[in-house]
Structure formats: structure tokens, C-alpha cells
Write a protein that holds these residues in place. Structure first.
Motif, mmCIF file in Angstrom:
data_model
loop_
_atom_site.group_PDB
_atom_site.id
_atom_site.type_symbol
_atom_site.label_atom_id
_atom_site.label_comp_id
_atom_site.label_asym_id
_atom_site.label_seq_id
_atom_site.Cartn_x
_atom_site.Cartn_y
_atom_site.Cartn_z
ATOM 1 N N LEU A 199 -8.404 -7.018 7.958
ATOM 2 C CA LEU A 199 -7.323 -6.929 6.974
ATOM 3 C C LEU A 199 -7.477 -5.685 6.107
ATOM 4 O O LEU A 199 -6.483 -5.082 5.687
ATOM 5 N N LEU A 202 -5.996 -2.861 7.998
ATOM 6 C CA LEU A 202 -4.537 -2.948 7.929
ATOM 7 C C LEU A 202 -4.028 -2.436 6.582
ATOM 8 O O LEU A 202 -3.029 -1.719 6.512
ATOM 9 N N PHE A 203 -4.728 -2.768 5.511
ATOM 10 C CA PHE A 203 -4.324 -2.354 4.167
ATOM 11 C C PHE A 203 -4.432 -0.845 3.992
ATOM 12 O O PHE A 203 -3.510 -0.197 3.482
ATOM 13 N N SER A 204 -5.562 -0.252 4.435
ATOM 14 C CA SER A 204 -5.803 1.165 4.167
ATOM 15 C C SER A 204 -5.115 2.098 5.152
ATOM 16 O O SER A 204 -4.802 3.240 4.810
ATOM 17 N N ARG A 206 -2.260 1.131 7.127
ATOM 18 C CA ARG A 206 -0.875 0.822 7.422
ATOM 19 C C ARG A 206 -0.049 0.529 6.162
ATOM 20 O O ARG A 206 0.827 1.302 5.796
ATOM 21 N N THR A 207 -0.329 -0.566 5.471
ATOM 22 C CA THR A 207 0.578 -1.003 4.407
ATOM 23 C C THR A 207 0.468 -0.158 3.133
ATOM 24 O O THR A 207 1.460 0.017 2.424
ATOM 25 N N HIS A 208 -0.734 0.383 2.832
ATOM 26 C CA HIS A 208 -0.929 1.164 1.604
ATOM 27 C C HIS A 208 -1.658 2.469 1.897
ATOM 28 O O HIS A 208 -2.483 2.929 1.108
ATOM 29 N N ARG A 209 -1.327 3.089 2.997
ATOM 30 C CA ARG A 209 -2.032 4.294 3.395
ATOM 31 C C ARG A 209 -1.828 5.457 2.432
ATOM 32 O O ARG A 209 -2.651 6.360 2.357
ATOM 33 N N GLU A 210 -0.724 5.424 1.661
ATOM 34 C CA GLU A 210 -0.465 6.526 0.724
ATOM 35 C C GLU A 210 -1.507 6.589 -0.387
ATOM 36 O O GLU A 210 -1.722 7.645 -0.996
#
Length: 382
Positions: A199, A202-204, A206-210
Motif C-alpha cells: 500500500l 501504491l501511495f508514493s 500512484r495516488t500521491h506521487r506529486e
């Protein structure tokens, strides 16, 4: 004609890899040590009982392979960015630790496995991060990096150390539970840590890569390889690292006895340093090129990956290849060192800026741990 047609698909890659290696040797003479790779492989076939010599030669052989692995990873990282590049380098760099641990696990050498895991975490968070700060700071007055990424990796690492602390604490209570309880607890925690790591990726990524974008744009000391060449080199060098690592595993225990080293010191210091050679090469060269983002991503990312992925996977795999299931129960000294190293890395990376003296402090703390293990190794580690 048939023979020519069969050779044409592999010839360009073979020539490209050869030219790349020769070009790198001209720029970095240390890569001339690559000649020790066939030497150690040949010696292992002809003199398998020369354990001390095989141990020393395999350590030397891993150094140039680590340098080539880092250059190939940089070629891919140039196309994917420092966050993904750091993850990729940490994954491939941890291949050595994984191969060593699997071989030791199969032989039932759980002390060596746990010492190498704990040592890898401490080495990455203190020696590698401290060395990057020192080498980068000596060339650049102050360096900046993305502290969000550093805090994220440090938080993952702290979570994993707590998960390792719990099984170790229950063995110290007045009425310690049966071994089956520790095994069940370790199995559940290992599954949980793998899920948390997945997870986190996935967070780093995909969802909050910026949030994990680089803040520093350092100069490139060398022209990066083409992406296709970088991928070919990754495959070739990774296979060679696996072969040399197997030789290292087969000789390390007997060689350690001949050299007067304890299993705890060999696992915590020697195996950890050899296993982290690839990541260190990348982290140090990136820091000198003012790309401290990549250095921090490799150092903390590799430590978090060992704690959240490699260690739990070894627990799961031990049910199939080990003489008995391995637990996450470490001896108290190792747990203490991991927690202190995690706290030190968190403090050093909290400000998002690096200087050479911060590296000195991290390296001094690592030296304290190494000297302590050398002089007074744990007497009855589990």
C-alpha cells in the motif's frame, strides 16, 4: 545463413554491453576489478575448499558489479524519475541480501539471517545516509532534498521496527509464551508488513506521487546510457551478482572462523556492507552530483524495504525451505540498534537539508555499533 540469422538478435546487445563495460573502466579504474568475477567463479569450481580466499575474492568481485548495477539503474532512473529510480535501485541492491539470507535460511543459520537483516537496516540508515551527507556536503555547501519522501520512508521504517520489537518483547515477560505463539505472531506480523509495504508503494508511486517529486536538480557527471542498454546491463549484472553472492554464502561461515570473526559481527557488519555495495555506489555518486533526493530515496527506501518486505518474506519462506519456521524475534541488542538508527535517520532527514557534519554524526553512531559488536558480540541471540 541459418547460423547468421540465429546470432543476429543477440550480437548487438553483446557488443553494446562489452563496449559499455570498457567505456566505464576507462572512466572509473576501480571497475578493472571486474576481472575477479571470472576468477572467483573459476576458483570455486577448482578449489571449493579454499573458503577464506573465496570469501575475500567474492567481496572484491561484488564491488565492480555494484558499480555497474548502479550505472544501469541510473539509466533507467533518468527515464522514470528519482522516486521510482530509488525504488528500483533498492530492489536490485537488496538482491544480494536476499540471496545470502535464503542460503543461510536453508542451512538453518538463523543467527546469520537475523544479524544480516538488522545490520542491513542499520547500515542503510546510518552508514549509507551518513556517507551520502558527508561526500555530498564536502563538495556542496548545503544540499536540499524532499523531506516528505524522507519522512514517509522513515515512518515506514519505524513501523517495521515496532513490529520487530513486539515479538522480541514477549520473550522477556515473566512467563514467556510457547514457541508456537511467537511463530504465529511473527507470521501474522509478516503478512501485515507486506500488505503495508504494498500500500505504501501504491501511495508514493500512484495516488500521491506529486508529493515525492525531486527538489534538487544536480549535474550529471556522466552521460546516462540509453534505456535499452541500461535494461540489458541490469539483467546481466544482476545474474552475475547472484552467482557471486552464492559463492560468498558458501564460504562466509568457514572463512569467518579462520579470521576470528563471530557470526553476529559477520552478519551485522560484513554481510550488510557487501550486500549494500550497489546502493552505496549509487547513493554516494548521486550525493556528489548534488542529487541528494536519490541518495535519501535509496538509503531509507532500501532500509524500509528490508524491514517491510525482505524480512517478512523470509519468515514466510522459512515455512517451506527452513528446518523450522523463523520468527521476527531478534536479540535485544539488535532491536535497540535498529530503533536508535531509525530515530537518528528521522532526525537527520527531518529538515530537508543536508551538510557534511550531519554525515559525520551518522557515521560516528554506526562506528559505535560496529565496535561494540566486534568487542562484545551478543552472547545468546535468538
Amino acid at each position: 545463413m541459418g547460423n547468421v540469422e540465429e546470432r543476429t538478435p543477440i550480437t548487438p546487445s553483446s557488443f553494446a554491453v562489452g563496449r559499455a563495460i570498457l567505456g566505464e573502466v576507462r572512466q572509473a579504474p576501480i571497475l578493472a576489478l571486474i576481472v575477479f568475477v571470472p576468477v572467483v567463479i573459476f576458483l570455486e569450481r577448482t578449489s571449493p575448499d579454499a573458503h577464506t580466499l573465496l570469501f575475500l575474492l567474492s567481496v572484491v568481485a561484488i564491488v565492480p558489479l555494484a558499480a555497474l548495477l548502479s550505472r544501469a539503474t541510473e539509466a533507467v532512473a533518468a527515464k522514470t524519475g528519482d522516486a521510482v529510480g530509488g525504488l528500483l535501485n533498492a530492489t536490485l541492491g537488496n538482491l544480494t541480501e536476499l540471496v545470502i539470507s535464503l542460503a543461510a535460511l536453508q542451512a538453518g543459520q538463523y543467527l546469520l539471517v537475523k544479524a544480516s537483516l538488522a545490520g542491513a537496516i542499520v547500515t542503510n540508515t546510518l552508514f549509507m545516509l551518513g556517507g551520502a551527507f558527508l561526500l555530498g556536503g564536502l563538495k556542496h555547501h548545503v544540499q536540499e532534498f524532499n523531506r516528505v519522501n524522507a519522512r514517509f520512508q522513515a515512518s515506514l521504517l519505524f513501523l517495521a521496527t515496532i513490529a520487530i520489537l513486539v515479538p522480541s518483547l514477549i520473550s522477556e515477560v515473566d512467563q514467556p509464551p510457547a514457541p508456537e505463539v511467537s511463530q504465529t505472531l511473527s507470521l501474522g506480523l509478516a503478512t501485515l508488513l507486506v500488505a503495508v509495504y504494498a500500500l505504501g508503494m501504491l501511495f508514493s508511486l500512484r495516488t500521491h506521487r506529486e508529493l515525492f517529486a525531486s527538489v534538487s536538480h544536480g549535474e550529471e557527471d556522466q552521460k546516462p546510457w540509453p534505456l535499452s542498454l541500461g535494461i540489458v546491463m541490469l539483467v546481466v549484472v544482476t545474474l552475475l551478482v547472484a552467482v557471486v553472492s552464492e559463492i560468498f554464502v558458501g564460504s562466509v561461515q568457514v572463512a569467518a572462523e579462520h579470521l576470528g570473526l563471530t557470526p553476529a559481527f559477520v552478519g551485522f557488519i560484513v554481510v550488510a556492507l557487501v550486500g549494500a555495495a550497489a546502493e552505496m555506489t549509487t547513493a554516494f555518486s548521486a550525493a556528489r552530483a548534488n542529487r541528494l533526493d536519490l541518495s535519501v530515496a535509496v538509503a531509507l527506501g532500501s532500509a524500509a524495504q528490508i524491514a517491510l518486505f525482505v524480512a517478512p518474506v523470509l519468515v514466510l519462506v522459512s515455512y517451506f525451505i527452513g528446518p523450522e519456521p523463523m520468527t521476527l524475534q531478534f536479540w535485544r541488542g539488535a532491536v535497540t540498534m535498529m530503533i536508535v538508527a531509525t530515530m537518528a535517520a528521522t532526525l537527520l532527514s527531518n529538515g530537508g537539508r543536508g551538510a557534511w557534519y550531519a554525515g559525520v554524526m551518522a557515521l560516528a553512531l554506526y562506528a559505535i555499533f560496529a565496535f561494540t559488536l566486534f568487542v562484545l558480540p551478543p552472547a545468546t541471540p535468538s
